[in-house]
Enzyme design. Structure first.
Site, short mmCIF file in Angstrom:
data_model
loop_
_atom_site.label_atom_id
_atom_site.label_comp_id
_atom_site.label_asym_id
_atom_site.label_seq_id
_atom_site.Cartn_x
_atom_site.Cartn_y
_atom_site.Cartn_z
N ILE A 170 2.87 2.01 4.33
CA ILE A 170 3.75 3.08 3.84
C ILE A 170 3.38 3.56 2.44
O ILE A 170 2.73 2.84 1.69
CB ILE A 170 5.24 2.65 3.90
CG1 ILE A 170 5.49 1.43 3.02
CG2 ILE A 170 5.66 2.37 5.33
CD1 ILE A 170 6.96 1.06 2.91
N PRO A 171 3.80 4.77 2.10
CA PRO A 171 3.57 5.29 0.75
C PRO A 171 4.69 4.85 -0.19
O PRO A 171 5.53 4.04 0.19
CB PRO A 171 3.58 6.80 0.97
CG PRO A 171 4.56 7.00 2.07
CD PRO A 171 4.50 5.77 2.93
N LYS A 218 3.13 -3.39 4.93
CA LYS A 218 2.25 -3.27 3.77
C LYS A 218 2.78 -2.13 2.92
O LYS A 218 2.54 -0.96 3.19
CB LYS A 218 0.83 -2.97 4.24
CG LYS A 218 -0.27 -3.44 3.29
CD LYS A 218 -0.30 -2.76 1.95
CE LYS A 218 -0.92 -1.39 2.01
NZ LYS A 218 -0.81 -0.70 0.68
N PRO A 219 3.56 -2.47 1.87
CA PRO A 219 4.09 -1.40 1.00
C PRO A 219 2.98 -0.80 0.15
O PRO A 219 1.88 -1.34 0.07
CB PRO A 219 5.10 -2.15 0.12
CG PRO A 219 4.60 -3.56 0.07
CD PRO A 219 3.94 -3.81 1.41
N GLU A 266 0.90 0.15 -3.13
CA GLU A 266 0.57 -0.57 -4.37
C GLU A 266 1.38 -0.03 -5.56
O GLU A 266 1.46 -0.66 -6.59
CB GLU A 266 -0.93 -0.46 -4.66
CG GLU A 266 -1.50 0.96 -4.81
CD GLU A 266 -1.90 1.58 -3.47
OE1 GLU A 266 -1.26 1.26 -2.44
OE2 GLU A 266 -2.85 2.39 -3.46
N GLN A 304 -0.24 10.55 -10.42
CA GLN A 304 0.49 11.63 -9.77
C GLN A 304 0.87 12.71 -10.79
O GLN A 304 0.84 13.90 -10.50
CB GLN A 304 1.74 11.05 -9.08
CG GLN A 304 2.48 12.02 -8.20
CD GLN A 304 1.67 12.44 -6.98
OE1 GLN A 304 0.61 11.87 -6.68
NE2 GLN A 304 2.15 13.44 -6.26
N GLU A 311 -1.06 20.51 -0.42
CA GLU A 311 0.13 19.73 -0.71
C GLU A 311 0.01 19.19 -2.13
O GLU A 311 -0.95 18.50 -2.46
CB GLU A 311 0.27 18.57 0.27
CG GLU A 311 1.53 17.76 0.01
CD GLU A 311 1.64 16.53 0.89
OE1 GLU A 311 0.69 15.73 0.93
OE2 GLU A 311 2.69 16.36 1.53
P1 NAD Z 1 -1.90 7.41 0.57
O1 NAD Z 1 -2.46 7.89 1.84
O2 NAD Z 1 -2.74 7.41 -0.63
O3 NAD Z 1 -1.39 5.90 0.73
C1 NAD Z 1 -0.44 5.53 1.68
C2 NAD Z 1 -0.62 4.08 2.03
O4 NAD Z 1 -1.89 3.88 2.61
C3 NAD Z 1 -0.53 3.12 0.86
O5 NAD Z 1 0.15 1.95 1.26
C4 NAD Z 1 -1.99 2.79 0.58
O6 NAD Z 1 -2.17 1.51 0.00
C5 NAD Z 1 -2.58 2.82 1.97
N1 NAD Z 1 -4.00 3.10 2.02
C6 NAD Z 1 -4.76 3.80 1.13
N2 NAD Z 1 -6.04 3.86 1.54
C7 NAD Z 1 -6.11 3.17 2.71
C8 NAD Z 1 -7.16 2.88 3.62
N3 NAD Z 1 -8.41 3.29 3.41
N4 NAD Z 1 -6.85 2.17 4.72
C9 NAD Z 1 -5.61 1.76 4.97
N5 NAD Z 1 -4.57 1.99 4.14
C10 NAD Z 1 -4.81 2.71 3.02
O7 NAD Z 1 -0.58 8.26 0.35
P2 NAD Z 1 0.38 8.20 -0.92
O8 NAD Z 1 -0.30 8.91 -2.04
O9 NAD Z 1 0.87 6.83 -1.15
O10 NAD Z 1 1.62 9.04 -0.40
C11 NAD Z 1 1.67 10.44 -0.48
C12 NAD Z 1 1.36 11.07 0.85
O11 NAD Z 1 2.20 10.55 1.86
C13 NAD Z 1 1.60 12.55 0.85
O12 NAD Z 1 0.54 13.22 1.51
C14 NAD Z 1 2.88 12.71 1.65
O13 NAD Z 1 3.05 13.94 2.22
C15 NAD Z 1 2.77 11.61 2.63
N6 NAD Z 1 4.08 11.24 3.18
C16 NAD Z 1 4.36 11.55 4.49
C17 NAD Z 1 5.60 11.27 5.04
C18 NAD Z 1 5.89 11.60 6.48
O14 NAD Z 1 6.73 10.97 7.05
N7 NAD Z 1 5.24 12.54 7.10
C19 NAD Z 1 6.56 10.65 4.25
C20 NAD Z 1 6.27 10.36 2.94
C21 NAD Z 1 5.02 10.64 2.41
#
Ligand code: NAD
Ligand code: MN
Length: 498
Positions: free
Chosen positions: A159-160, A185-186, A188, A343, A400
């Protein structure tokens, strides 16, 4: 709230161990996560575990060991655990919100809203446990056919940071309700509320290995996505990471994948709408969680007959909200800081480049201390910012931003605005504002998006499917859809003439 035995953690006693097999354990990885408080940039911790390969393997092994008994426990027992977990979450919501707030900056008021939804989500899925039934088909040539929904086995959620407990609930609740084991996996950027869940998981009575928490970064996520022992990944985050996850899932064991990704959601506001209602939703959508919401309406299209009046009211509404930018620990704060420096730089970069030639700024634009209107904060604050007169190929129009930044544009006809609204690879949410029911339903069906609001936008409910079309995602969470996504349908054919 004072720490209790049940939830021994607080912002002065942060959880800093992985939760594996119902025990808090040290990580075997020497690498650690470092966290800062976004309201002032101060160091929160530099010794938070970053789960490595051995930790992931240990959690998967514990889950595999737990699964055979867990999938078979009586419905009533499973239901009682989920309900008890919801009760305990509710009781400790304030502490969980503090543990989130210290690295996310989500204001107190928003923390309360988040708690309401995650508690409801666990109760909602507890209710499904004895109601998610299979089907039986018409008899034919002496055969009876029935279907069963069977759990997948070990599942994981990545999750993000923008809603650390509610997004965990959207994945964990349906996974556990259908008899899967689940590893969380929350992000970081927001590990503490998730790590604190361990003590509540144990208290609710979940057997060891059923529900585990591994803090870590993308490397931990990649280990989960490519693990041969995990049968499903539910991922919420950005589009590029979602694509990597799907690729890792395919390359490893073809694990099932649900992807909830980003958005650039349109709100379409017609001349015949209730104007104050449209303004209220458009303003709320942009400032909620400081714009760090995947389904935020960040492209606002207004029909030319009410354009000037809308511009005036939208600006006024946002400027009133901007007065309540400030310390997220303060009850009266409506808008907190962005999650972290990265961010902040990303969002202010878009704003600066936007103002330098992509469009004109209707309101906002300020960041840092000057955005709060007073000098007592040094954090990652940004004013709600609206651009006008933007070309449709400008980055602020197409990408976005994930901050409180929107583009506002006039339109003439229904046909024109549908074309504009759909001219994107995203397809998470859209909103239409009109008092003409036929037009509302017509436009709702024309939107290329997983979710549509009529006279509302940027909202969701745990009991209705949530997700995106096009590159905003694959599959749906919430509602009955999530139960399908965490189960395999097994067809059983019975020979009645044997
Ligand atoms: P992110 O993709 O950078 O990271 C999300 C998660 O993925 C984190 O836990 C991170 O540690 C993990 N991660 C990163 N690289 C990875 C890899 N190579 N393999 C596996 N896991 C990996 O996103 P973010 O910056 O944390 O969150 C923002 C994004 O999330 C935005 O694009 C937003 O729109 C999206 N989001 C979508 C929803 C939805 O339900 N559609 C809800 C909230 C946020
Ligand atoms: Mn990121």
């Amino acid at each position: 709230m004072a720490p209790t035995d049940l939830l021994p953690f607080s912002t002065t006693n942060l959880p800093k161990q992985l939760f594996i097999n119902n025990e808090y354990v040290e990580s075997s990885n020497v690498r650690k996560l470092t966290l800062f408080n976004p309201k002032d940039g101060s160091l929160v911790a530099d010794d938070v575990p970053l789960a490595g390969e051995e930790d992931v393997d240990a959690a998967v092994a514990a889950a595999q060991a737990a699964f055979p008994a867990w999938r078979k426990i009586p419905n009533k027992a499973r239901q009682e655990m989920l309900l008890k977990f919801a009760d305990i979450l509710e009781k400790h919501a304030e502490t969980l919100a503090e543990l989130t707030r210290i690295t996310l900056g989500m204001p107190v008021s928003m923390g309360k809203a988040e708690a309401g939804i995650y508690v409801q989500t666990f109760r909602y899925y507890a209710g499904w446990i004895d109601k998610f039934v299979g089907e039986s088909y018409p008899q034919e040539n002496g055969f009876l056919k029935i279907t069963r929904h069977e759990p997948l086995g070990v599942t994981a959620g990545i999750i993000p940071w923008n809603g650390p407990v509610v997004l965990a609930a959207f994945k964990a609740a349906p996974a556990l309700a259908t008899g899967n084991c689940f590893i969380l996996k929350p992000s970081e950027k927001t590990p503490f509320a998730a790590l604190a869940l361990g003590s509540l998981i144990r208290e609710a009575g979940f057997p060891p290995g059923v529900f585990q928490v591994l803090s870590g970064d993308g490397s931990t996520g990649a280990l989960l996505a490519s693990h041969m022992g995990i049968r499903k990944i539910s991922f919420t985050g950005s589009v590029p990471t979602g694509k990597k996850i799907q690729e890792m899932a395919a390359r490893s064991n073809l694990k099932r994948v649900t992807l909830e990704l980003g958005g650039k959601s349109p709100a379409v506001i017609f001349d015949d709408c209730n104007l104050s209602n449209a303004v209220k939703w458009a303003v709320g959508a942009l400032v909620m969680n400081t714009g760090q919401v995947c389904y935020a309406a960040t492209r606002v299209y207004v029909q030319e007959g009410i354009y000037d009046e809308f511009v005036k009211l939208y600006k006024e509404g946002l400027e009133i909200r901007a007065k309540a930018i400030g310390d997220p620990d303060n009850e009266s704060t409506a808008i907190g800081p962005l999650v972290d420096e990265a961010q902040f730089k990303r969002v202010t970069g878009f704003i600066e480049r936007g103002a330098a030639g992509q469009g004109c700024v209707l309101t906002g634009g300020k960041s840092g201390t000057s955005a709060t209107g007073h000098n007592d904060a040094r954090g990652f604050f940004v004013e709600p910012t609206v651009f006008m007169d933007v070309n449709d190929d400008a980055e602020i129009y197409t990408q976005e931003i994930f901050g409180p930044v929107s583009v506002l544009a006039p339109f003439k006809t229904e046909e024109e605005v549908i074309r504009k609204a759909n001219a994107t690879e995203y397809g998470l949410m859209a909103g239409v504002f009109t008092q003409d029911i036929n037009k509302a339903l017509r436009v709702a069906s024309e939107f290329e998006s997983g979710m549509v609001g009529i006279n509302c936008v940027s909202l969701s409910f745990p009991d209705a499917p949530f997700g995106g079309s096009k590159q905003s995602g694959v599959g749906r969470e919430c509602g009955r859809a999530a139960l399908e996504a965490y189960t395999e349908t097994k067809t059983v054919m019975i020979n009645l003439t044997y």
